[in-house]
Write a protein that holds these residues in place. Sequence first.
Motif, mmCIF file in Angstrom:
data_model
loop_
_atom_site.group_PDB
_atom_site.id
_atom_site.type_symbol
_atom_site.label_atom_id
_atom_site.label_comp_id
_atom_site.label_asym_id
_atom_site.label_seq_id
_atom_site.Cartn_x
_atom_site.Cartn_y
_atom_site.Cartn_z
ATOM 1 N N GLN A 251 -2.558 -3.048 -3.112
ATOM 2 C CA GLN A 251 -3.724 -2.199 -3.135
ATOM 3 C C GLN A 251 -3.661 -1.234 -4.377
ATOM 4 N N PRO B 197 -7.529 -8.454 7.331
ATOM 5 C CA PRO B 197 -7.013 -7.151 7.480
ATOM 6 C C PRO B 197 -6.941 -6.567 8.800
ATOM 7 N N LYS C 83 -0.574 -8.599 -1.037
ATOM 8 C CA LYS C 83 -1.675 -7.998 -1.549
ATOM 9 C C LYS C 83 -1.631 -6.472 -1.986
ATOM 10 N N GLN D 117 -4.362 -0.433 11.987
ATOM 11 C CA GLN D 117 -5.805 -0.590 12.591
ATOM 12 C C GLN D 117 -5.977 -0.903 14.029
ATOM 13 N N ASP E 70 -5.913 -6.594 -4.821
ATOM 14 C CA ASP E 70 -7.103 -6.019 -4.025
ATOM 15 C C ASP E 70 -7.543 -4.699 -4.731
ATOM 16 N N SER F 91 -0.174 -4.279 6.237
ATOM 17 C CA SER F 91 0.250 -3.512 5.204
ATOM 18 C C SER F 91 1.371 -2.426 5.909
ATOM 19 N N ARG F 92 0.848 -1.338 6.539
ATOM 20 C CA ARG F 92 1.613 -0.320 7.076
ATOM 21 C C ARG F 92 2.435 -0.799 8.180
ATOM 22 N N LYS G 155 -10.890 -4.697 -4.920
ATOM 23 C CA LYS G 155 -12.553 -4.533 -4.417
ATOM 24 C C LYS G 155 -13.476 -4.481 -5.785
ATOM 25 N N THR H 76 -16.139 -6.411 7.304
ATOM 26 C CA THR H 76 -15.007 -5.678 7.068
ATOM 27 C C THR H 76 -14.221 -5.125 8.195
ATOM 28 N N SER H 77 -13.009 -4.608 8.183
ATOM 29 C CA SER H 77 -12.241 -4.224 9.463
ATOM 30 C C SER H 77 -12.621 -2.960 9.904
ATOM 31 N N ASP I 299 0.766 -1.259 -0.087
ATOM 32 C CA ASP I 299 0.040 0.113 0.131
ATOM 33 C C ASP I 299 0.901 1.163 0.000
#
Length: 292
Positions: free
Chosen positions: A74, A234, A72, A239, A106, A262-263, A108, A166-167, A35
Amino acid sequence: MSQSTPQSPQSPREPFGARLRRAMDARGPLCVGIDPHASLLSSWGLGDDVAGLEGFTRTVVEALADRVAVFKPQSAFFERFGSRGIAVLERAVADLRDAGALVVMDAKRGDIGSTMAAYAETYLREGAPLFSDALTVSPYLGYGSLKPAVDLARETGTGLFVLALTSNPEGAEVQRAVRTDDPAGRTIGATMLAHLARDNADETPMGSFGAVVGATLGDLSSYDLDINGPLLAPGIGAQGATPADLPAVFGAAVRNVVPNVSRGVLRHGPDAAALREAAERYADEVRAAVTA
Ligand SMILES: O=C(O)c1cc(=O)[nH]c(=O)n1[C@@H]1O[C@H](COP(=O)(O)O)[C@@H](O)[C@H]1O
């Protein structure tokens, strides 16, 4: 004319679910998200431009492609640079796959069936420039609208990850809404899980049709996560969820979880050794949590 019979481009590849299980057994249970946020480009000392995007992506691929099971990318972070950003994405997907990693695109995607068929051709047809091992899809035009993608995935040995729970906190108003048309009174999210369980029936070691279920969601014991397919999770790292949260969120289904970070990994760049160390640490923590 040569008598040799070249391998048909239609020749079946091993289904995604089986390839995913093997990749995670071999390389560890982790999906690293690619990402390239503008803020990450900046903290890596790169410009917020195509050269920066390319430098970032190359560094991640070179550091991790030979050791992480799943990536993945993005798509949005590449699309924002237009065709030159997409070219960077195409190259990354090909290089990751050449290095033996699996790629979940990713993007979507989700649309009426006839358009969904074109999205499926974009990502799941061998030889397409963005051909990937799996694609994230949104089922909110109805699970049935995804059928062209389900059918093509079966044909090409690829997979899907369907947004179920979803998260993000905003997801609940849609995904936890109770259907008034359903005699069982299921939620939308539970309905998606049930569709996936049906599409994965009888597959071993697991089916190729996964659900996206956030690692941030706490106790999900009121949902039947036993879909005989992968659960892309995720939410770990930036997050707020941790690998140690996974058993409490997923219960017995934790064995099929593909945790995405990711991050949480990318912030350790651009140093390749630091990226590797971060990915390895997450994979170790997931393994410890899942086998505890
Ligand atoms: O489908 C996804 O990957 C996804 C679903 C979801 O429920 N939540 C979620 O964060 N994602 C994606 O997972 C990645 C999470 O990134 P980090 O928060 O940086 O680890 C982003 O690419 C999101 O678009």
